[in-house]
Design a protein around this motif. Sequence first.
Motif, PDB file in Angstrom:
ATOM      1  N   PRO A  55     -15.974   7.194  15.911  1.00  0.00           N
ATOM      2  CA  PRO A  55     -15.581   7.763  14.575  1.00  0.00           C
ATOM      3  C   PRO A  55     -15.028   8.534  13.186  1.00  0.00           C
ATOM      4  N   LEU A  56     -15.861   9.781  13.413  1.00  0.00           N
ATOM      5  CA  LEU A  56     -14.844  10.914  13.064  1.00  0.00           C
ATOM      6  C   LEU A  56     -14.357  11.484  14.074  1.00  0.00           C
ATOM      7  N   MET A  57     -13.655  11.309  15.238  1.00  0.00           N
ATOM      8  CA  MET A  57     -12.122  11.618  15.624  1.00  0.00           C
ATOM      9  C   MET A  57     -11.111  10.538  15.652  1.00  0.00           C
ATOM     10  N   ALA A  58     -11.934   9.355  15.213  1.00  0.00           N
ATOM     11  CA  ALA A  58     -10.255   8.087  15.107  1.00  0.00           C
ATOM     12  C   ALA A  58     -10.275   8.704  13.640  1.00  0.00           C
ATOM     13  N   VAL A  59     -10.886   8.914  12.492  1.00  0.00           N
ATOM     14  CA  VAL A  59     -10.333   9.591  11.118  1.00  0.00           C
ATOM     15  C   VAL A  59      -9.357  10.411  11.584  1.00  0.00           C
ATOM     16  N   LEU A  60      -9.829  11.419  11.908  1.00  0.00           N
ATOM     17  CA  LEU A  60      -9.211  12.560  11.993  1.00  0.00           C
ATOM     18  C   LEU A  60      -7.942  12.338  12.845  1.00  0.00           C
ATOM     19  N   LEU A  61      -7.772  11.665  13.630  1.00  0.00           N
ATOM     20  CA  LEU A  61      -6.517  11.569  14.600  1.00  0.00           C
ATOM     21  C   LEU A  61      -5.746  10.824  14.031  1.00  0.00           C
ATOM     22  N   ALA A  62      -6.103   9.817  13.018  1.00  0.00           N
ATOM     23  CA  ALA A  62      -6.120   8.909  11.772  1.00  0.00           C
ATOM     24  C   ALA A  62      -4.442  10.046  10.939  1.00  0.00           C
ATOM     25  N   GLY A  63      -5.634  10.694  10.259  1.00  0.00           N
ATOM     26  CA  GLY A  63      -5.101  11.489   9.517  1.00  0.00           C
ATOM     27  C   GLY A  63      -3.879  12.816   9.970  1.00  0.00           C
ATOM     28  N   ALA A  64      -5.101  12.744  11.168  1.00  0.00           N
ATOM     29  CA  ALA A  64      -3.427  14.075  11.242  1.00  0.00           C
ATOM     30  C   ALA A  64      -2.135  13.058  12.143  1.00  0.00           C
ATOM     31  N   ILE A  65      -1.853  11.908  12.549  1.00  0.00           N
ATOM     32  CA  ILE A  65      -0.815  11.513  12.484  1.00  0.00           C
ATOM     33  C   ILE A  65       0.448  10.476  11.346  1.00  0.00           C
ATOM     34  N   THR A  66      -0.744  10.227  10.511  1.00  0.00           N
ATOM     35  CA  THR A  66      -0.296   9.906   8.463  1.00  0.00           C
ATOM     36  C   THR A  66       0.386  11.592   8.477  1.00  0.00           C
ATOM     37  N   LEU A  67      -0.403  12.668   8.905  1.00  0.00           N
ATOM     38  CA  LEU A  67       0.280  13.707   8.377  1.00  0.00           C
ATOM     39  C   LEU A  67       1.648  14.305   9.294  1.00  0.00           C
ATOM     40  N   PHE A  68       1.576  14.366  10.030  1.00  0.00           N
ATOM     41  CA  PHE A  68       2.595  13.844  11.125  1.00  0.00           C
ATOM     42  C   PHE A  68       3.702  13.446  10.534  1.00  0.00           C
TER      43      PHE A  68
ATOM     44  N   LEU B 142       1.073  -1.146   0.086  1.00  0.00           N
ATOM     45  CA  LEU B 142       0.415  -0.169  -0.190  1.00  0.00           C
ATOM     46  C   LEU B 142       1.239   1.169  -0.350  1.00  0.00           C
ATOM     47  N   GLY B 143       2.469   1.553   0.998  1.00  0.00           N
ATOM     48  CA  GLY B 143       2.714   2.560   0.149  1.00  0.00           C
ATOM     49  C   GLY B 143       2.863   2.884   2.201  1.00  0.00           C
ATOM     50  N   PHE B 144       3.650   4.270   2.481  1.00  0.00           N
ATOM     51  CA  PHE B 144       3.696   4.313   3.610  1.00  0.00           C
ATOM     52  C   PHE B 144       2.215   5.259   4.559  1.00  0.00           C
ATOM     53  N   VAL B 145       1.607   5.683   3.432  1.00  0.00           N
ATOM     54  CA  VAL B 145       1.241   6.499   3.662  1.00  0.00           C
ATOM     55  C   VAL B 145      -0.926   5.398   4.528  1.00  0.00           C
ATOM     56  N   PRO B 146      -1.277   5.028   3.051  1.00  0.00           N
ATOM     57  CA  PRO B 146      -2.358   4.606   3.415  1.00  0.00           C
ATOM     58  C   PRO B 146      -2.186   3.287   4.722  1.00  0.00           C
ATOM     59  N   SER B 147      -1.296   2.656   4.453  1.00  0.00           N
ATOM     60  CA  SER B 147      -1.076   1.193   5.826  1.00  0.00           C
ATOM     61  C   SER B 147      -0.651   2.042   7.026  1.00  0.00           C
ATOM     62  N   LEU B 148       0.139   3.160   6.671  1.00  0.00           N
ATOM     63  CA  LEU B 148      -0.511   3.680   8.860  1.00  0.00           C
ATOM     64  C   LEU B 148      -1.320   4.741   8.910  1.00  0.00           C
ATOM     65  N   PHE B 149      -1.879   5.398   7.690  1.00  0.00           N
ATOM     66  CA  PHE B 149      -3.183   5.958   8.133  1.00  0.00           C
ATOM     67  C   PHE B 149      -4.536   4.520   8.876  1.00  0.00           C
ATOM     68  N   PHE B 150      -4.159   3.408   7.714  1.00  0.00           N
ATOM     69  CA  PHE B 150      -5.460   2.327   8.623  1.00  0.00           C
ATOM     70  C   PHE B 150      -4.398   1.466  10.146  1.00  0.00           C
ATOM     71  N   ALA B 151      -3.648   1.894   9.949  1.00  0.00           N
ATOM     72  CA  ALA B 151      -2.828   1.388  11.503  1.00  0.00           C
ATOM     73  C   ALA B 151      -3.308   2.296  12.628  1.00  0.00           C
ATOM     74  N   ALA B 152      -3.498   3.518  12.267  1.00  0.00           N
ATOM     75  CA  ALA B 152      -3.675   4.240  13.549  1.00  0.00           C
ATOM     76  C   ALA B 152      -4.929   4.175  13.807  1.00  0.00           C
ATOM     77  N   LEU B 153      -6.223   4.345  12.908  1.00  0.00           N
ATOM     78  CA  LEU B 153      -7.206   4.071  12.505  1.00  0.00           C
ATOM     79  C   LEU B 153      -7.961   2.850  13.508  1.00  0.00           C
TER      80      LEU B 153
END
Length: 153
Positions: free
Chosen positions: A118-131, A96-107
């Motif tokens: 669920p909305l907060m989990a998606v936002l948290l996973a996105g923030a962790i991935t972006l960082f 998948l690559g770094f970005v999708p794998s990290l996003f789904f692992a954080a989710l």
Amino acid sequence: MKQLQFDRTNAICGLAFIALGGFFIYQCLNLELGTAFRMGPGFFPLILAVILALLGVVVLVQATRVEGEPMGPLALRGMLFILPAPVFFGLTVRGLGFVPSLFFAALIAAFASSRMKPLMAVLLAGAITLFSVVVFSYALGLPFERFGPWTRL
């Protein structure tokens, strides 16, 4: 004479640390150790394993001095979500690559808390991935694929 108090939870943790440290010490002895000035591949892991075993001894000794609370129920929800997250990341990061794998692992890991929406989990996973992308890819310049071959059409 004062009765000896015993904390079972700390005793179990101390024994687990000692057992893991002993296992890794045994495994490190098959590697070349070298010296303190010319360290071999087994030197640093051996030092870490010895420290882990010594921490286990400290925790075990502490368990005999303090009576703790009874062991509570296991946090099964946490184990069901926290443990699979790094496994998922490790199995999918090349495809998948770094970005999708990290996003789904954080989710996945975010749902270890029963209070996570669920909305907060998606936002948290996105923030962790972006960082992580900013730090590891741009700031440190680590050479990895952000998006892997599975995400290409």
